[in-house]
Design a protein around this motif. Structure first.
Motif, PDB file in Angstrom:
ATOM      1  N   ARG A   1     -54.840  47.438  70.087  1.00 35.53           N
ATOM      2  CA  ARG A   1     -54.427  47.577  68.692  1.00 35.53           C
ATOM      3  C   ARG A   1     -55.655  47.564  67.773  1.00 35.53           C
ATOM      4  O   ARG A   1     -55.713  48.309  66.794  1.00 35.53           O
TER       5      ARG A   1
ATOM      6  N   HIS B   1     -56.628  32.366  67.516  1.00 36.77           N
ATOM      7  CA  HIS B   1     -55.496  33.215  67.898  1.00 36.77           C
ATOM      8  C   HIS B   1     -56.003  34.571  68.365  1.00 36.77           C
ATOM      9  O   HIS B   1     -56.984  35.094  67.812  1.00 36.77           O
TER      10      HIS B   1
ATOM     11  N   ALA C   1     -53.345  42.694  62.615  1.00 32.09           N
ATOM     12  CA  ALA C   1     -52.689  43.124  61.370  1.00 32.09           C
ATOM     13  C   ALA C   1     -53.333  42.443  60.166  1.00 32.09           C
ATOM     14  O   ALA C   1     -53.642  43.102  59.163  1.00 32.09           O
ATOM     15  N   VAL C   2     -53.584  41.140  60.263  1.00 31.75           N
ATOM     16  CA  VAL C   2     -54.182  40.397  59.146  1.00 31.75           C
ATOM     17  C   VAL C   2     -55.623  40.877  58.899  1.00 31.75           C
ATOM     18  O   VAL C   2     -56.038  41.065  57.752  1.00 31.75           O
TER      19      VAL C   2
ATOM     20  N   LYS D   1     -56.679  50.345  65.027  1.00 29.47           N
ATOM     21  CA  LYS D   1     -56.773  50.008  63.596  1.00 29.47           C
ATOM     22  C   LYS D   1     -58.212  49.944  63.084  1.00 29.47           C
ATOM     23  O   LYS D   1     -58.449  49.664  61.910  1.00 29.47           O
TER      24      LYS D   1
ATOM     25  N   PHE E   1     -42.964  41.308  67.739  1.00 27.55           N
ATOM     26  CA  PHE E   1     -44.256  41.261  67.063  1.00 27.55           C
ATOM     27  C   PHE E   1     -45.182  42.405  67.483  1.00 27.55           C
ATOM     28  O   PHE E   1     -46.271  42.532  66.952  1.00 27.55           O
TER      29      PHE E   1
ATOM     30  N   TYR F   1     -46.398  42.509  53.839  1.00 31.84           N
ATOM     31  CA  TYR F   1     -46.538  42.010  55.219  1.00 31.84           C
ATOM     32  C   TYR F   1     -45.835  40.663  55.380  1.00 31.84           C
ATOM     33  O   TYR F   1     -45.129  40.435  56.360  1.00 31.84           O
TER      34      TYR F   1
ATOM     35  N   ASN G   1     -53.431  37.047  69.216  1.00 29.79           N
ATOM     36  CA  ASN G   1     -52.229  37.896  69.295  1.00 29.79           C
ATOM     37  C   ASN G   1     -52.324  39.092  68.337  1.00 29.79           C
ATOM     38  O   ASN G   1     -53.255  39.204  67.537  1.00 29.79           O
ATOM     39  N   LEU G   2     -51.331  39.963  68.421  1.00 29.05           N
ATOM     40  CA  LEU G   2     -51.346  41.204  67.639  1.00 29.05           C
ATOM     41  C   LEU G   2     -51.367  40.969  66.138  1.00 29.05           C
ATOM     42  O   LEU G   2     -51.906  41.776  65.378  1.00 29.05           O
ATOM     43  N   ASN G   3     -50.798  39.841  65.701  1.00 24.34           N
ATOM     44  CA  ASN G   3     -50.738  39.571  64.258  1.00 24.34           C
ATOM     45  C   ASN G   3     -52.130  39.384  63.666  1.00 24.34           C
ATOM     46  O   ASN G   3     -52.350  39.654  62.484  1.00 24.34           O
TER      47      ASN G   3
ATOM     48  N   MET H   1     -48.083  31.093  67.056  1.00 20.66           N
ATOM     49  CA  MET H   1     -48.719  32.393  66.807  1.00 20.66           C
ATOM     50  C   MET H   1     -49.547  32.388  65.526  1.00 20.66           C
ATOM     51  O   MET H   1     -50.180  33.371  65.183  1.00 20.66           O
TER      52      MET H   1
ATOM     53  N   PHE I   1     -48.135  31.560  62.459  1.00 21.42           N
ATOM     54  CA  PHE I   1     -47.260  31.645  61.285  1.00 21.42           C
ATOM     55  C   PHE I   1     -46.581  30.299  61.078  1.00 21.42           C
ATOM     56  O   PHE I   1     -46.851  29.335  61.779  1.00 21.42           O
TER      57      PHE I   1
ATOM     58  N   GLN J   1     -53.469  43.777  74.795  1.00 21.32           N
ATOM     59  CA  GLN J   1     -52.755  44.596  73.794  1.00 21.32           C
ATOM     60  C   GLN J   1     -53.395  44.448  72.410  1.00 21.32           C
ATOM     61  O   GLN J   1     -53.356  45.380  71.602  1.00 21.32           O
TER      62      GLN J   1
END
Lengths: 117, 141
Positions: free
Chosen positions: A87, A55, A62-63, A91, B15, B47, A57-59, B103, B105, A83
């Protein structure tokens, strides 16, 4: 072995190295964990791990930030969303990339860690 | 130490800023000198709850209270509610659509992750009214 030393030794590409990411390149690598389920990764990735995921993506950022992993490794030259790179810069998350598969990368990192002992 | 109170808005299906509330609380706890283990457990629980509100609850709010011994977090939404809470608490059960699974999840681990990482978890939910996830983490046991 730091993230930077590992990247040089094993030929991984460092995607972002601007501040505040630059200082994270000196973080110690102590393990490796490969997982694409974010909740599972969040529960299992330890501080000092190289977290391998397909993956981008932005998540993921975060993780990575929540788990304080040493860096995120994207295998098989998968394109990383711009993006997410931005990010990651914000971070302080180091992103690495490799043409190799997750399994191959696990083997390389674990072997390198074993050689250091 | 007086109680520190923070309130955050959680956007629906966005998101790009999902996780900002928990990221902000993580930073605050670290600045307060809370132990890294507690910071990690709190951040993970918050979270997951925040992401659940984004995915399932049409967004919502996060209310946080920190005193010298604990952090209390309430993530509330006005979404569809949880039809069967016992089932939802089971690891592996998920109602997330494919777009969310793509994604990373929707593995059905969110609520169990919250439970594992919190000291007290209390969920209030009502069909077509919404859900409140109340999380407490103590700084020392």
């Amino acid at each position: 072995m730091t993230v930077k030393e590992m990247a040089h030794k094993l030929g991984y590409k460092i995607i972002n190295n601007t501040d505040p990411v630059a200082e994270k390149l000196d973080a110690k690598v102590t393990g490796v964990y490969a997982c694409d389920l974010l909740s599972h990764a969040m529960a299992k990735v330890n501080e000092g791990d190289v977290w391998i995921t397909v993956h981008t993506n932005l998540n993921v950022i975060a993780v990575a930030s929540l788990t304080n992993c040493a860096c995120v490794m994207i295998p098989e030259n998968i394109d990383i969303e711009s993006q997410s790179i931005e990010r990651a810069n914000d971070k302080g998350v180091v992103l690495l990339s490799s043409s190799k598969s997750a399994a191959h990368i696990c083997l390389e990192i674990l072997s390198a860690l074993k050689d250091m002992k | 130490m007086s109680t520190i109170v923070r309130d955050y808005s959680i956007p629906a299906n966005d998101f790009t800023i999902a996780g900002e509330a928990s990221s902000s609380v993580r930073k605050l706890l670290s600045q307060l000198g809370v132990s890294p283990d507690v910071v990690k457990r709190t951040s993970i629980a918050m979270y997951e709850a925040e992401i659940n509100a984004v995915i399932h609850g049409n967004g919502g709010k996060a209310h946080v209270e920190i005193d010298e011994s604990k952090i209390y977090i309430c993530i509330s939404d006005e979404g569809p509610g949880i039809a069967d809470l016992d089932l939802a608490m089971q690891e592996g059960y998920s109602t997330a659509p494919d777009s969310i699974r793509e994604m990373g999840f929707g593995a059905g681990m969110g609520l169990s992750n919250i439970k594992k990482n919190s000291d007290i978890l209390y969920i209030e939910t009502e069909i077509n009214k919404g859900t409140k996830v109340n999380i407490t983490v103590f700084f020392s046991k």
